[in-house]
Scaffold this motif. Sequence first.
Motif, PDB file in Angstrom:
ATOM      1  N   ILE A  15     -15.483  -2.341   2.776  1.00  0.00           N
ATOM      2  CA  ILE A  15     -14.519  -1.255   2.739  1.00  0.00           C
ATOM      3  C   ILE A  15     -13.708  -1.358   1.455  1.00  0.00           C
ATOM      4  N   PRO A  16     -13.700  -0.295   0.616  1.00  0.00           N
ATOM      5  CA  PRO A  16     -12.840  -0.327  -0.562  1.00  0.00           C
ATOM      6  C   PRO A  16     -11.396  -0.044  -0.148  1.00  0.00           C
ATOM      7  N   VAL A  17     -10.449  -0.794  -0.704  1.00  0.00           N
ATOM      8  CA  VAL A  17      -9.030  -0.610  -0.415  1.00  0.00           C
ATOM      9  C   VAL A  17      -8.275  -0.652  -1.740  1.00  0.00           C
ATOM     10  N   VAL A  18      -7.331   0.278  -1.903  1.00  0.00           N
ATOM     11  CA  VAL A  18      -6.483   0.312  -3.092  1.00  0.00           C
ATOM     12  C   VAL A  18      -5.043   0.143  -2.634  1.00  0.00           C
ATOM     13  N   ALA A  19      -4.276  -0.716  -3.316  1.00  0.00           N
ATOM     14  CA  ALA A  19      -2.881  -0.973  -2.945  1.00  0.00           C
ATOM     15  C   ALA A  19      -2.012  -1.002  -4.199  1.00  0.00           C
ATOM     16  N   ALA A  20      -0.814  -0.436  -4.092  1.00  0.00           N
ATOM     17  CA  ALA A  20       0.184  -0.528  -5.156  1.00  0.00           C
ATOM     18  C   ALA A  20       1.212  -1.563  -4.711  1.00  0.00           C
ATOM     19  N   ALA A  21       1.453  -2.567  -5.563  1.00  0.00           N
ATOM     20  CA  ALA A  21       2.357  -3.650  -5.173  1.00  0.00           C
ATOM     21  C   ALA A  21       2.943  -4.322  -6.410  1.00  0.00           C
ATOM     22  N   GLU A  22       4.005  -5.104  -6.163  1.00  0.00           N
ATOM     23  CA  GLU A  22       4.678  -5.841  -7.229  1.00  0.00           C
ATOM     24  C   GLU A  22       3.973  -7.151  -7.581  1.00  0.00           C
ATOM     25  N   SER A  23       3.166  -7.691  -6.642  1.00  0.00           N
ATOM     26  CA  SER A  23       2.486  -8.962  -6.887  1.00  0.00           C
ATOM     27  C   SER A  23       1.136  -8.977  -6.162  1.00  0.00           C
ATOM     28  N   GLU A  24       0.276  -9.926  -6.554  1.00  0.00           N
ATOM     29  CA  GLU A  24      -1.017 -10.067  -5.888  1.00  0.00           C
ATOM     30  C   GLU A  24      -0.847 -10.391  -4.413  1.00  0.00           C
ATOM     31  N   GLU A  25       0.097 -11.276  -4.105  1.00  0.00           N
ATOM     32  CA  GLU A  25       0.339 -11.667  -2.716  1.00  0.00           C
ATOM     33  C   GLU A  25       0.712 -10.449  -1.873  1.00  0.00           C
ATOM     34  N   ALA A  26       1.601  -9.621  -2.393  1.00  0.00           N
ATOM     35  CA  ALA A  26       2.012  -8.411  -1.668  1.00  0.00           C
ATOM     36  C   ALA A  26       0.827  -7.447  -1.533  1.00  0.00           C
ATOM     37  N   ALA A  27      -0.001  -7.355  -2.555  1.00  0.00           N
ATOM     38  CA  ALA A  27      -1.169  -6.460  -2.506  1.00  0.00           C
ATOM     39  C   ALA A  27      -2.156  -6.895  -1.427  1.00  0.00           C
ATOM     40  N   PHE A  28      -2.381  -8.201  -1.292  1.00  0.00           N
ATOM     41  CA  PHE A  28      -3.273  -8.689  -0.236  1.00  0.00           C
ATOM     42  C   PHE A  28      -2.708  -8.357   1.143  1.00  0.00           C
ATOM     43  N   ARG A  29      -1.399  -8.493   1.315  1.00  0.00           N
ATOM     44  CA  ARG A  29      -0.768  -8.146   2.600  1.00  0.00           C
ATOM     45  C   ARG A  29      -0.926  -6.654   2.894  1.00  0.00           C
ATOM     46  N   ILE A  30      -0.742  -5.828   1.875  1.00  0.00           N
ATOM     47  CA  ILE A  30      -0.887  -4.383   2.045  1.00  0.00           C
ATOM     48  C   ILE A  30      -2.328  -4.031   2.406  1.00  0.00           C
ATOM     49  N   ALA A  31      -3.291  -4.633   1.741  1.00  0.00           N
ATOM     50  CA  ALA A  31      -4.702  -4.366   2.041  1.00  0.00           C
ATOM     51  C   ALA A  31      -5.021  -4.722   3.489  1.00  0.00           C
ATOM     52  N   ASP A  32      -4.550  -5.869   3.942  1.00  0.00           N
ATOM     53  CA  ASP A  32      -4.776  -6.278   5.329  1.00  0.00           C
ATOM     54  C   ASP A  32      -4.111  -5.301   6.302  1.00  0.00           C
ATOM     55  N   ARG A  33      -2.890  -4.890   5.972  1.00  0.00           N
ATOM     56  CA  ARG A  33      -2.163  -3.947   6.825  1.00  0.00           C
ATOM     57  C   ARG A  33      -2.876  -2.593   6.901  1.00  0.00           C
ATOM     58  N   GLU A  34      -3.410  -2.124   5.781  1.00  0.00           N
ATOM     59  CA  GLU A  34      -4.107  -0.838   5.770  1.00  0.00           C
ATOM     60  C   GLU A  34      -5.375  -0.875   6.624  1.00  0.00           C
ATOM     61  N   ILE A  35      -6.095  -1.990   6.575  1.00  0.00           N
ATOM     62  CA  ILE A  35      -7.280  -2.135   7.438  1.00  0.00           C
ATOM     63  C   ILE A  35      -6.843  -2.078   8.899  1.00  0.00           C
ATOM     64  N   GLU A  36      -5.786  -2.782   9.211  1.00  0.00           N
ATOM     65  CA  GLU A  36      -5.273  -2.827  10.582  1.00  0.00           C
ATOM     66  C   GLU A  36      -4.854  -1.435  11.080  1.00  0.00           C
ATOM     67  N   HIS A  37      -4.230  -0.649  10.211  1.00  0.00           N
ATOM     68  CA  HIS A  37      -3.727   0.674  10.602  1.00  0.00           C
ATOM     69  C   HIS A  37      -4.804   1.749  10.678  1.00  0.00           C
ATOM     70  N   ASN A  38      -5.952   1.529  10.036  1.00  0.00           N
ATOM     71  CA  ASN A  38      -6.965   2.573   9.974  1.00  0.00           C
ATOM     72  C   ASN A  38      -8.119   2.394  10.943  1.00  0.00           C
ATOM     73  N   PHE A  39      -8.086   1.353  11.750  1.00  0.00           N
ATOM     74  CA  PHE A  39      -9.126   1.120  12.749  1.00  0.00           C
ATOM     75  C   PHE A  39      -8.476   0.968  14.119  1.00  0.00           C
ATOM     76  N   LEU A  40      -9.112   1.521  15.159  1.00  0.00           N
ATOM     77  CA  LEU A  40      -8.579   1.351  16.509  1.00  0.00           C
ATOM     78  C   LEU A  40      -8.582  -0.118  16.893  1.00  0.00           C
ATOM     79  N   LYS A  41      -9.681  -0.786  16.573  1.00  0.00           N
ATOM     80  CA  LYS A  41      -9.798  -2.227  16.799  1.00  0.00           C
ATOM     81  C   LYS A  41     -10.021  -2.866  15.432  1.00  0.00           C
ATOM     82  N   LYS A  42      -9.122  -3.766  15.051  1.00  0.00           N
ATOM     83  CA  LYS A  42      -9.230  -4.387  13.730  1.00  0.00           C
ATOM     84  C   LYS A  42     -10.555  -5.141  13.623  1.00  0.00           C
TER      85      LYS A  42
END
Length: 72
Positions: A15-42
């Motif tokens: 799955i391609p994911v794009v995130a805007a963030a201040e740091s790499e660490e924050a970007a990884f958290r955002i990517a994980d959160r987006e996967i979680e929010h876009n699937f009924l079952k993670k």
Amino acid sequence: MDLYRFIVSTEEEEIPVVAAAESEEAAFRIADREIEHNFLKKPKITDIALIEKKTIRKTGAGYLIQPRKSYE
């Protein structure tokens, strides 16, 4: 702020994911959160790979999402 492009690998797909963030660490958290929010079952994530990072300027920044090449 930077724009990060990831490939998130699950047991079934990539799955391609794009995130805007201040740091790499924050970007990884955002990517994980987006996967979680876009699937009924993670899905079970097997790998998250940072593919590209671009600086967001006043004029903006973007990615053209294409199928992965064999060398990525």
